[in-house]
Design a protein around this motif. Structure first.
Motif, mmCIF file in Angstrom:
data_model
loop_
_atom_site.group_PDB
_atom_site.id
_atom_site.type_symbol
_atom_site.label_atom_id
_atom_site.label_comp_id
_atom_site.label_asym_id
_atom_site.label_seq_id
_atom_site.Cartn_x
_atom_site.Cartn_y
_atom_site.Cartn_z
ATOM 1 N N PHE A 48 0.903 -1.115 0.055
ATOM 2 C CA PHE A 48 -0.243 0.051 -0.347
ATOM 3 C C PHE A 48 0.659 1.053 -0.121
ATOM 4 N N THR A 49 0.367 2.435 -0.691
ATOM 5 C CA THR A 49 1.171 3.541 -0.804
ATOM 6 C C THR A 49 -0.049 4.633 -0.314
ATOM 7 N N TRP A 50 0.705 5.794 0.222
ATOM 8 C CA TRP A 50 -0.280 6.844 0.513
ATOM 9 C C TRP A 50 -0.755 7.516 -0.595
ATOM 10 N N LYS A 51 -1.904 7.936 -0.619
ATOM 11 C CA LYS A 51 -2.568 8.883 -1.698
ATOM 12 C C LYS A 51 -3.102 10.251 -1.363
ATOM 13 N N GLU A 52 -3.010 10.301 0.080
ATOM 14 C CA GLU A 52 -3.512 11.343 0.877
ATOM 15 C C GLU A 52 -2.512 11.597 2.084
ATOM 16 N N ARG A 53 -2.300 12.859 2.363
ATOM 17 C CA ARG A 53 -1.127 13.001 3.417
ATOM 18 C C ARG A 53 -2.282 13.093 4.676
ATOM 19 N N LEU A 54 -2.501 12.316 5.728
ATOM 20 C CA LEU A 54 -3.278 12.371 6.922
ATOM 21 C C LEU A 54 -2.695 12.663 8.223
ATOM 22 N N SER A 55 -1.237 12.891 8.000
ATOM 23 C CA SER A 55 -0.604 13.538 9.149
ATOM 24 C C SER A 55 0.548 13.984 8.768
ATOM 25 N N HIS A 56 1.434 14.801 9.743
ATOM 26 C CA HIS A 56 2.606 15.475 9.006
ATOM 27 C C HIS A 56 3.776 14.312 9.008
ATOM 28 N N ARG A 57 3.432 13.225 9.518
ATOM 29 C CA ARG A 57 4.578 12.163 9.238
ATOM 30 C C ARG A 57 4.389 11.307 7.956
ATOM 31 N N ILE A 58 3.384 11.625 7.093
ATOM 32 C CA ILE A 58 2.961 11.010 5.961
ATOM 33 C C ILE A 58 2.952 11.631 4.756
ATOM 34 N N TYR A 59 3.990 11.013 3.667
ATOM 35 C CA TYR A 59 3.958 11.896 2.367
ATOM 36 C C TYR A 59 3.454 10.953 1.319
ATOM 37 N N ILE A 60 2.579 11.744 0.484
ATOM 38 C CA ILE A 60 2.016 11.073 -0.603
ATOM 39 C C ILE A 60 3.169 10.262 -1.416
ATOM 40 N N ASP A 92 4.593 7.410 -0.336
ATOM 41 C CA ASP A 92 5.426 6.800 0.673
ATOM 42 C C ASP A 92 4.600 5.417 0.993
ATOM 43 N N LYS A 93 5.382 4.240 1.512
ATOM 44 C CA LYS A 93 4.993 2.753 1.526
ATOM 45 C C LYS A 93 4.240 3.160 2.903
ATOM 46 N N ALA A 94 2.915 2.582 2.874
ATOM 47 C CA ALA A 94 2.040 2.697 4.060
ATOM 48 C C ALA A 94 2.344 1.349 5.065
ATOM 49 N N GLY A 95 2.224 1.522 6.404
ATOM 50 C CA GLY A 95 2.031 0.922 7.408
ATOM 51 C C GLY A 95 3.275 0.494 8.000
ATOM 52 N N CYS A 96 3.190 -0.235 9.101
ATOM 53 C CA CYS A 96 4.260 -0.623 9.904
ATOM 54 C C CYS A 96 4.288 -2.268 10.216
ATOM 55 N N LYS A 97 5.674 -2.749 10.521
ATOM 56 C CA LYS A 97 5.462 -4.272 10.832
ATOM 57 C C LYS A 97 5.517 -4.427 12.044
ATOM 58 N N ARG A 98 4.629 -5.192 12.548
ATOM 59 C CA ARG A 98 4.341 -5.488 13.865
ATOM 60 C C ARG A 98 5.467 -6.687 14.537
ATOM 61 N N ILE A 99 5.785 -7.072 15.916
ATOM 62 C CA ILE A 99 6.585 -7.956 16.073
ATOM 63 C C ILE A 99 6.158 -9.228 15.698
ATOM 64 N N ASP A 100 4.998 -9.614 15.476
ATOM 65 C CA ASP A 100 4.465 -10.781 15.003
ATOM 66 C C ASP A 100 4.671 -11.133 13.387
ATOM 67 N N GLY A 101 5.085 -9.908 12.823
ATOM 68 C CA GLY A 101 5.202 -10.107 11.303
ATOM 69 C C GLY A 101 4.160 -9.570 10.406
ATOM 70 N N TYR A 102 2.846 -9.204 11.441
ATOM 71 C CA TYR A 102 1.848 -8.620 10.306
ATOM 72 C C TYR A 102 2.085 -7.146 10.195
ATOM 73 N N TYR A 103 1.537 -6.710 9.119
ATOM 74 C CA TYR A 103 1.729 -5.187 8.843
ATOM 75 C C TYR A 103 0.298 -4.327 9.218
ATOM 76 N N ILE A 104 0.458 -3.464 9.812
ATOM 77 C CA ILE A 104 -0.851 -2.643 9.925
ATOM 78 C C ILE A 104 -0.693 -1.154 9.424
ATOM 79 N N ILE A 105 -1.815 -0.681 9.208
ATOM 80 C CA ILE A 105 -2.047 0.656 8.817
ATOM 81 C C ILE A 105 -2.926 1.349 9.645
ATOM 82 N N SER A 106 -2.850 2.484 10.127
ATOM 83 C CA SER A 106 -3.517 3.432 10.869
ATOM 84 C C SER A 106 -4.151 4.408 9.983
ATOM 85 N N ILE A 107 -5.393 4.705 9.915
ATOM 86 C CA ILE A 107 -6.399 5.284 9.156
ATOM 87 C C ILE A 107 -7.073 6.198 10.083
ATOM 88 N N GLU A 108 -6.909 7.490 10.196
ATOM 89 C CA GLU A 108 -7.906 8.270 11.302
ATOM 90 C C GLU A 108 -8.117 7.560 12.244
#
Length: 140
Positions: free
Chosen positions: A45-57, A59-75
């Protein structure tokens, strides 16, 4: 006593359970398409909209959890990438687990995802335990 909000556009504060409110918010398919782009071949997934000051259009979206799953926070709500991938392509949230066919939880390409019951999906747990490679359940 006079109502201090009468005649204004301001509404009185309402006590709500914020955690319950956030857990019950459901992302619409339209909103998902507005904020994220999904590549079904790579599962990225990549960002199409800038939802926070840390996100740039772009950019790869999400982060990897310790268990290996990726999660994305939206609103304010966190979503597993594999659930978002399914929703992005098929426009439905599943009532069952989503299984990674190759057991690689970071491979969220749509060809690698399939609906599965908890029993089928948790079958990965026993294989991992028997080979002593993992201490955690694969809960999808």
């Amino acid at each position: 006593m006079m109502n201090q909000w009468a005649g204004t556009d301001i509404h009185p504060p309402i006590a709500i359970n914020r955690k319950l409110f956030m857990e019950n918010r459901i992302l619409s398919h339209k909103r998902l398409l507005e904020v994220l782009d999904y590549n079904p071949k790579t599962g990225i997934f990549t960002w199409k909209e800038r939802l926070s000051h840390r996100i740039y259009i772009g950019d790869k979206a999400g982060c990897k959890r310790i268990d290996g799953y990726y999660i994305i926070s939206i609103e304010g709500k966190r979503y597993y990438n594999h659930q978002l991938a399914w929703y992005y392509i098929y426009k439905e949230w599943l009532d069952v687990d989503i299984d990674h066919k190759d057991r690689d939880t970071s491979n969220n390409s749509i060809k690698n995802l399939r609906p599965a019951t908890r029993r089928i999906n948790s079958g990965h747990e026993f294989t991992a335990r028997e080979s002593n490679q993992c201490q955690f359940r694969n809960t999808g």
